[in-house]
Design a protein around this motif. Structure first.
Motif, short mmCIF file in Angstrom:
data_model
loop_
_atom_site.label_atom_id
_atom_site.label_comp_id
_atom_site.label_asym_id
_atom_site.label_seq_id
_atom_site.Cartn_x
_atom_site.Cartn_y
_atom_site.Cartn_z
N THR A 63 131.60 73.45 6.51
CA THR A 63 132.83 73.06 7.21
C THR A 63 133.78 74.23 7.29
N ASP A 64 133.91 74.98 6.21
CA ASP A 64 134.78 76.16 6.22
C ASP A 64 134.34 77.16 7.28
N THR A 65 133.02 77.38 7.37
CA THR A 65 132.50 78.31 8.37
C THR A 65 132.82 77.82 9.77
N TYR A 66 132.64 76.52 10.01
CA TYR A 66 132.93 75.97 11.31
C TYR A 66 134.41 76.13 11.64
N ILE A 67 135.27 75.84 10.68
CA ILE A 67 136.71 75.96 10.90
C ILE A 67 137.07 77.42 11.14
N ASP A 68 136.51 78.34 10.35
CA ASP A 68 136.79 79.76 10.54
C ASP A 68 136.36 80.21 11.92
N ASP A 69 135.16 79.82 12.37
CA ASP A 69 134.66 80.19 13.69
C ASP A 69 135.57 79.64 14.79
N SER A 70 136.00 78.40 14.64
CA SER A 70 136.90 77.80 15.63
C SER A 70 138.24 78.53 15.66
N ALA A 71 138.73 78.92 14.51
CA ALA A 71 139.99 79.64 14.44
C ALA A 71 139.88 81.02 15.08
N ILE A 72 138.76 81.68 14.87
CA ILE A 72 138.54 82.99 15.49
C ILE A 72 138.53 82.85 17.01
N THR A 73 137.77 81.87 17.50
CA THR A 73 137.69 81.64 18.94
C THR A 73 139.07 81.33 19.52
N ALA A 74 139.81 80.46 18.86
CA ALA A 74 141.15 80.10 19.34
C ALA A 74 142.08 81.31 19.34
N ASP A 75 141.99 82.13 18.32
CA ASP A 75 142.83 83.32 18.23
C ASP A 75 142.53 84.28 19.38
N ILE A 76 141.26 84.51 19.66
CA ILE A 76 140.88 85.42 20.74
C ILE A 76 141.32 84.86 22.09
N LYS A 77 141.06 83.57 22.32
CA LYS A 77 141.47 82.96 23.59
C LYS A 77 142.99 83.05 23.77
N THR A 95 132.15 81.67 18.92
CA THR A 95 132.00 82.36 17.63
C THR A 95 131.03 81.58 16.75
N VAL A 96 130.05 82.30 16.19
CA VAL A 96 129.08 81.70 15.28
C VAL A 96 128.96 82.61 14.06
N ASN A 97 129.33 82.08 12.91
CA ASN A 97 129.28 82.83 11.65
C ASN A 97 130.00 84.18 11.74
N GLY A 98 131.13 84.19 12.43
CA GLY A 98 131.93 85.40 12.54
C GLY A 98 131.51 86.36 13.65
N VAL A 99 130.42 86.06 14.33
CA VAL A 99 129.96 86.88 15.45
C VAL A 99 130.51 86.27 16.74
N VAL A 100 131.24 87.06 17.51
CA VAL A 100 131.87 86.59 18.74
C VAL A 100 130.96 86.93 19.92
N TYR A 101 130.71 85.91 20.75
CA TYR A 101 129.91 86.08 21.95
C TYR A 101 130.82 85.92 23.16
N LEU A 102 130.89 86.99 23.97
CA LEU A 102 131.71 86.99 25.18
C LEU A 102 130.80 86.89 26.39
N SER A 103 131.22 86.11 27.37
CA SER A 103 130.47 86.04 28.62
C SER A 103 131.44 85.77 29.76
N GLY A 104 131.02 86.12 30.96
CA GLY A 104 131.84 85.89 32.14
C GLY A 104 131.70 87.04 33.12
N PHE A 105 132.37 86.89 34.25
CA PHE A 105 132.32 87.90 35.30
C PHE A 105 133.70 88.53 35.45
N ILE A 106 133.75 89.87 35.30
CA ILE A 106 135.00 90.60 35.30
C ILE A 106 134.92 91.71 36.36
#
Length: 137
Positions: A63-77, A95-106
């Motif tokens: 649960t802590d990992t999930y919350i941390d990953d969600s917090a990281i994603t929210a912070d970046i967004k 974000t999965v286990n602290g690894v951030v995955y970015l995708s999209g067209f820029i």
């Protein structure tokens, strides 16, 4: 929790049986068997308690990992939304286990670099996997 209650009940039953057997008979074999039963019940309760504690700790870590990953994603967004010139709606962040995955067209390689730097600077990020694609549109 039910498992702990059942194991405690078994321990109490074992103790009751052992005490009854010892008090109602002077037979040493019966007393020995009662003592062994009590010891076995005690060990079972101890092992079950450790297993339950480990299971609870594991669940908390997940649960802590999930919350941390969600917090990281929210912070970046949030940082992407507040940075002018970045089309934040075109960027997917996961974000999965602290690894951030970015995708999209820029549209610009400079913007891709800026987005990657923002993601890498967020607290708790272990690494960034950049899947952003440069587009002409």
């Amino acid at each position: 929790m039910k498992k702990i209650a059942i194991l405690r009940s078994l321990g109490v039953i074992g103790l009751s049986w052992a005490l009854f057997a010892c008090s109602s008979s002077s037979d040493s074999a019966l007393k020995k068997q009662a003592s062994e039963t009590w010891d076995s019940a005690g060990k079972t309760v101890e092992i079950a308690g450790k297993d339950t504690g480990n299971a609870i700790s594991s669940g908390v870590k997940s649960t802590d990992t999930y919350i941390d990953d969600s917090a990281i994603t929210a912070d970046i967004k949030s940082k992407l939304l507040s940075t002018s010139g970045i089309p934040s709606n075109s960027v997917s962040v996961k974000t999965v286990n602290g690894v951030v995955y970015l995708s999209g067209f820029i549209k610009s390689s400079d913007t891709i670099n800026q987005i990657t730097q923002i993601a890498a600077s967020a607290k708790g990020v272990k690494s960034v996997q950049n899947g952003l694609v440069l587009t002409n549109k």
